[in-house]
Design an enzyme around this catalytic site. Structure first.
Site, mmCIF file in Angstrom:
data_model
loop_
_atom_site.group_PDB
_atom_site.id
_atom_site.type_symbol
_atom_site.label_atom_id
_atom_site.label_comp_id
_atom_site.label_asym_id
_atom_site.label_seq_id
_atom_site.Cartn_x
_atom_site.Cartn_y
_atom_site.Cartn_z
ATOM 1 N N ASP A 93 64.138 -58.542 51.669
ATOM 2 C CA ASP A 93 64.600 -57.589 52.689
ATOM 3 C C ASP A 93 64.794 -58.272 54.040
ATOM 4 O OD1 ASP A 93 65.322 -55.034 53.587
ATOM 5 O OD2 ASP A 93 63.615 -54.078 52.607
ATOM 6 N N ASP B 208 69.889 -48.506 53.351
ATOM 7 C CA ASP B 208 69.392 -47.790 52.181
ATOM 8 C C ASP B 208 70.267 -46.581 51.872
ATOM 9 O OD1 ASP B 208 67.321 -49.556 52.232
ATOM 10 O OD2 ASP B 208 65.738 -48.041 52.233
#
Lengths: 407, 407
Positions: free
Chosen positions: A164, A219
């Protein structure tokens, strides 16, 4: 630094040429040493299950083991979903040697043991970290520990790393992901490297030789048609973004449209079919994100539609482009191995649309004539040939996905 | 990633505010955790000796031990030169655990042993690495190994790290140096952190809270007045660059004008005096770069001029600015602790210049009146007061450095 002492009388042009040559050779050597990823992985888009969409930080080893069992018992594994990826919150701190430590409350038996269990089910073991100083949930990031973490993952038997981009400060994204790629390669165990940089620095332009898949967006939001002001999107927003990304995907380097929201209680079945169909058109990784321990038959039947999955996994690895838009109706086109093709009709609007579409056409270099069988991949039946137009009615938010096979 | 499932009905404004607040708090916490360097180090510019200018890659532990002996026997240590910094080429590879390994041919007894010897002489132990994947000489860099290397250095008793910028690819400089700063801090042993980024990304604008000193230029060239096309400069080029950098220096964060070339066989004694004087005016670290095992008395007398060194080490820590330029004559001004001042007259040209300069002036906020004694720091004698003009002749490439002390 170059080790030369120079007086005013020094012959500069000669020295400069020497330095330029030396620098070039060194750069080439370093380039060769470091331009390495595991090239034989992810020749088709990875498939599996990831803990985040359903569980967020509320994970533990009991859930993970039960999910491994369910991936087998529901048939997801047989359908191709074979990576079980544990997202953020499995880790808690580093020990005095800097080694990353699993949260003893969530994962008391440890990551090696959990990985062994996953492997015992015939599944592959995925894990999560972050290129910054801390993960998105504030757990230790891998920044400055890349090679050590990669060795740890290899010792645990990790097969997949989602990496990430939270808390990256002023880090350069390409350089940061390159460092972890090099670290994984050096650790020696083949690991699918999932770049999760959210699209902020156009990873499709640099990720090709660094990761096996690269997230293109924030996301996913669990909705059909919504966006938020910092870039989060539902299904349709991601579809719009992917209209321009097809040229960057290919075997071993996929654009990741994010984990699936199928079976998570918001999308209606038509939207779920559309969701999976379009992710397959994109050649996106297919990572289920629902609780598959308590999954409905309908959700399983959507997730495991082998004909749609086969489009996603087509070995040619050329992603779809948006061929036509007529108001709320879009038609996407994907060339397949063997001179076959997929078309995907989607209705983004709230009214039914009537289809009457001739598929004899030329898109890019691909010319389609009248000699193809047309098969509906959701009805699992032939619906005609390209000698006739495709006709019918597409209900709101529904999809018609067809495969054209040479007669 | 934020763990929220959102349907189309989700109350966005509220959610967005929550996310913004959460992100802010997390950033502050991470900022506090990571904004750390050893603040009590380098309150005045570090002084010592570095192996690069004289030896380049041709170092070994015999040379280093002999240099430690010579730093004591020549009086350099007593004059303040107390860091012995081993530059590139001490390292050769990493072991299977990723630990950096000293070159067994150059340093067979190991870095811990070498550090112990340096410490036994009352000196401090400096070492070298690189923020990229490899050092400038192609040895292993610290990229991706920062925390592990910092722990290794701490175990060896390292007191000073020169951290270079070769082979950095697309790394962000500030982020890369921040990671090593954090790694050194976490390892727990106070280490002076010497940023050697060559000025390419204006480190003076970001290095303040990251390192204790920060290189502003390419490697110094051993000449009085030369430059090369990729940015290397001799003494005068660095002087020109430093005209604009005074505002970035201060206790604990110095602009590094690079290692000294005094005693390396090219500069004439006048140029060497000028070199040391100006580095002292800049409040630059003073790192000798010659072979002090075979140093001449004249070189020692220049390097150990305690009155000039005292200007460099002045606790007020305000660097000099270029106050006046008259053709080849420049006059630099530096405020000192206790309301005292230093002026440095340099002749950059090839002809003698005649001095007749009134020093009663106001520079920035500093007002100088007639009530100061004027002392020549190279002749070690009072030459008058500020009631009269400074008069004399300055030979080519020579310097007059004076200190003004309140009567």
């Amino acid at each position: 630094m170059i080790n030369l002492e120079i007086s005013s009388e020094f012959p500069y042009p000669y020295y400069c040429l020497m330095k330029a040559f030396f620098t070039l050779v060194l750069s080439l050597i370093i380039g060769i040493i470091h331009a390495q990823k595991f090239d034989d992985l992810a020749k088709t888009p990875p498939m599996g299950w990831n803990s985040w969409n359903k569980f967020g930080c509320d994970i533990n080893e009991k859930i993970i083991r039960e999910m491994a069992d369910a991936m087998v018992s529901t048939g997801l594994k047989d359908a191709g979903y074979d990576y079980l990826v544990i997202d953020d919150c499995w880790q808690i701190r580093r020990d005095d040697n800097g080694t990353i430590v699993a949260d003893p409350e969530r994962c008391p038996s440890g990551m090696k043991s959990l990985g062994d269990y996953i492997h015992s089910k015939g599944l592959k073991f995925g894990i999560y970290s972050d290129a910054g100083t801390a993960t998105c949930q504030g757990r230790p990031g891998s920044r400055g520990y890349e090679f050590q973490d990669a060795r740890t993952y290899a010792a645990w038997g990790v097969d997949y790393l989602k990496y990430d981009w939270c808390n990256h400060g002023k880090q350069n994204s390409e350089a940061s992901y390159t460092t972890m790629r090099d670290a994984l390669f050096k650790a020696g165990r083949p690991v699918v490297f999932s770049i999760c940089e959210w699209g902020t620095t156009k990873p499709w332009e640099w990720a090709r030789d660094i990761g096996h898949l690269s997230r293109s967006t924030e996301d996913i939001i669990n909705c059909f048609d919504c966006k938020n002001y910092w870039g989060g999107m539902g299904v349709t927003g991601i579809i719009d973004l992917f209209a321009d990304l097809y040229k960057y995907a290919g075997p071993g380097h996929w654009n990741d449209a994010d984990m699936l929201e199928i079976g998570n209680g918001v999308l209606i079945p038509a939207e779920e079919r559309l969701h999976l169909s379009m992710w397959a058109m994109f050649a996106s990784p297919l990572m289920a994100g629902n609780d598959i321990r308590s999954v409905s038959k309908e959700t399983v039947s959507i997730l495991t539609n082998k004909e749609v999955i086969a489009i996603d996994q087509d070995p040619l690895g050329v992603a779809a482009l948006r061929w036509m838009q007529y108001g709320d109706l879009e038609i996407w086109f994907r060339p397949l191995e063997g001179g076959n093709y997929a078309f995907c009709f989607i209705n983004r609007g709230s009214q039914p649309v009537t289809l009457d579409q001739d598929l004899k056409t030329t898109v890019r270099k691909y010319a389609i004539d009248a000699n193809f069988m047309v098969r509906d991949l959701w009805k699992h039946q032939e619906i005609g040939t390209t000698a006739e137009n495709v006709k019918g009615v597409l209900l709101p938010h529904d999809v018609l996905m067809v495969k054209l096979t040479k007669k």
